[in-house]
Design an enzyme around this catalytic site. Structure first.
Site, short mmCIF file in Angstrom:
data_model
loop_
_atom_site.label_atom_id
_atom_site.label_comp_id
_atom_site.label_asym_id
_atom_site.label_seq_id
_atom_site.Cartn_x
_atom_site.Cartn_y
_atom_site.Cartn_z
N GLY A 45 -3.87 1.10 2.26
CA GLY A 45 -2.67 0.31 1.95
C GLY A 45 -1.51 1.28 1.79
O GLY A 45 -1.66 2.33 1.12
N ASP A 234 3.51 -1.47 6.89
CA ASP A 234 3.25 -0.04 6.80
C ASP A 234 4.48 0.78 7.12
O ASP A 234 4.64 1.91 6.65
CB ASP A 234 2.09 0.36 7.72
CG ASP A 234 0.79 -0.11 7.12
OD1 ASP A 234 0.47 -1.30 7.27
OD2 ASP A 234 0.13 0.69 6.43
N ASN A 244 2.48 -3.42 10.95
CA ASN A 244 1.50 -3.83 9.94
C ASN A 244 0.14 -3.94 10.62
O ASN A 244 0.02 -3.73 11.84
CB ASN A 244 1.92 -5.16 9.29
CG ASN A 244 1.08 -5.48 8.06
OD1 ASN A 244 0.89 -4.64 7.18
ND2 ASN A 244 0.54 -6.68 7.99
O1 MRU Z 1 -5.36 0.22 7.45
P1 MRU Z 1 -4.94 -0.27 6.10
O2 MRU Z 1 -5.96 -1.11 5.42
O3 MRU Z 1 -4.43 0.85 5.22
O4 MRU Z 1 -3.71 -1.22 6.44
C1 MRU Z 1 -3.05 -1.86 5.38
C2 MRU Z 1 -2.03 -2.81 5.83
O5 MRU Z 1 -1.78 -3.00 7.00
C3 MRU Z 1 -1.23 -3.48 4.75
O6 MRU Z 1 -0.82 -4.75 5.16
C4 MRU Z 1 0.01 -2.63 4.45
O7 MRU Z 1 -0.35 -1.30 4.21
C5 MRU Z 1 0.76 -3.15 3.30
S1 MRU Z 1 0.00 -2.79 1.77
C6 MRU Z 1 0.98 -3.38 0.52
#
Ligand code: MRU
Length: 342
Positions: A45, A234, A244
């Protein structure tokens, strides 16, 4: 339970790869352990990755015994570079590393730098948590009583620290304000952050949630069973394009086709004004094994080719509003986002 905590000179995190079946806390004692935990998505995240990276740098410099400030800063630079290379898309990682570098530069001697880095990491964590609290309160205004909200991946406290999260924060705050709401969570292939993490988080907060596969979203939108879509981010480019979790773009197009509002909730640390559009956002490609296997079990034939882009970019035209801790921004995004001075 805190999902990330600095305790007695170690970083304690909940291992997100083991959820929801097991709640296992990891004590990370070296920067290499933290870097690996980020790479393997035990910690994940966008804001959470930034917080973990800051503490990784703290852990890295504690052990350094340099004879001069210059040597110390060179070693710090090496560690910061390695930590920054763990994942490419979430800009929060690079913002946090930049803040740590700047905190070090401000101090005169090695002991002062070490102390300042702990203070800075704590303040990065506090700032992200406060930002998500504000996003949640602001964003909750967009959620009407009786709404059904679709969310993708996990943009909750697991992804940010604190209690709220971003997309899930809006939902939690609306619920705290007494609104009757229901969530549809997409499972989020390939790594199932929706099925494993979002449902776990919402059930702990007694928020009604129904799990669907990613491919069912269009069915529910067409039936008018969804009032809005809320996701995290992201990285957001200066023009409002949003990177995202893979599958977000598909949901945004479906939402537009069905005239359903599509909201993005993200702290200003996810906004990258240095890039003009989403085309410049580096997209992480992960191991094809994540597609050919589910939770370690092979589901595709040996030898099949597979690809695993972890993120996609949603063009700003599909975004109804971006909710940040500094305010709600709507089109034209270039003006609104630059006014936030991220
Ligand atoms: O690959 P991840 O699980 O780290 O991806 C996370 C996401 O895409 C979330 O939607 C994003 O980081 C927002 S977290 C508040």
């Amino acid at each position: 339970m805190q999902f990330i905590e600095w305790v007695d000179g170690k970083l304690r995190v909940l291992d997100q790869t083991r959820l929801p079946l097991e709640e296992v806390c990891l004590e990370l004692c070296t920067w290499q352990e933290v870097a690996l935990a980020i790479r393997e998505m035990k910690v994940r995240g966008a804001p959470m990755i930034g917080i973990a990276a800051a503490y990784a740098i703290v852990l890295g410099v504690q052990a350094v015994e340099a004879t001069s400030r210059a040597d110390f800063l060179t070693t710090l630079e090496d560690i910061a570079g390695a930590v920054a290379s763990t994942r490419p898309t979430a800009v929060n990682l690079f913002q946090a590393v930049r803040r740590m570098r700047m905190a070090a530069q401000r101090e005169e001697d090695i002991a002062q730098i070490k102390a300042a880095l702990i203070t800075e990491a704590r303040s990065i964590q506090a700032d992200e948590e406060e930002a998500t609290r504000r996003i949640s309160l602001l964003g909750a205004r967009l959620i009407d009583d009786g709404s059904t909200i679709l969310t993708h991946c996990n943009a909750g406290a697991l992804a940010t620290g604190g209690h709220y999260g971003t997309a899930l924060g809006m939902i939690k705050a609306a619920r705290e304000q007494g609104r009757n709401i229901r969530v549809l969570a997409t499972e989020t292939r390939p790594l199932l952050q929706g099925a494993r993490l979002t449902t776990w988080e919402l059930l702990r907060d007694n928020i009604p949630v129904t799990l669907i596969t990613d491919s069912m979203a269009g069915y529910y939108m067409k039936k008018r069973d969804i009032d809005c879509v809320v996701v995290g981010a992201d990285r957001i480019a200066a023009n409002g394009d949003v990177a995202n979790k893979i599958g977000t773009y598909t949901l945004a197009v479906l939402a537009s086709e069905n005239s359903i509002p599509f909201y993005v909730a993200a702290p200003s640390t996810s906004v990258d004004l240095s890039i003009s559009s989403g085309q410049e956002i580096p997209i992480e490609f992960r191991s094809p094994d994540e597609v050919t296997h589910v939770q370690g079990v092979r589901i595709a034939p040996e030898g099949v080719e597979a690809a695993s882009p972890a993120f996609d970019v949603t063009p700003h035209d599909y975004v109804s509003a971006i909710i940040t801790e500094k305010g709600i921004v709507r089109s034209p995004y270039a003006e609104g986002l630059s006014a936030l001075r991220c």
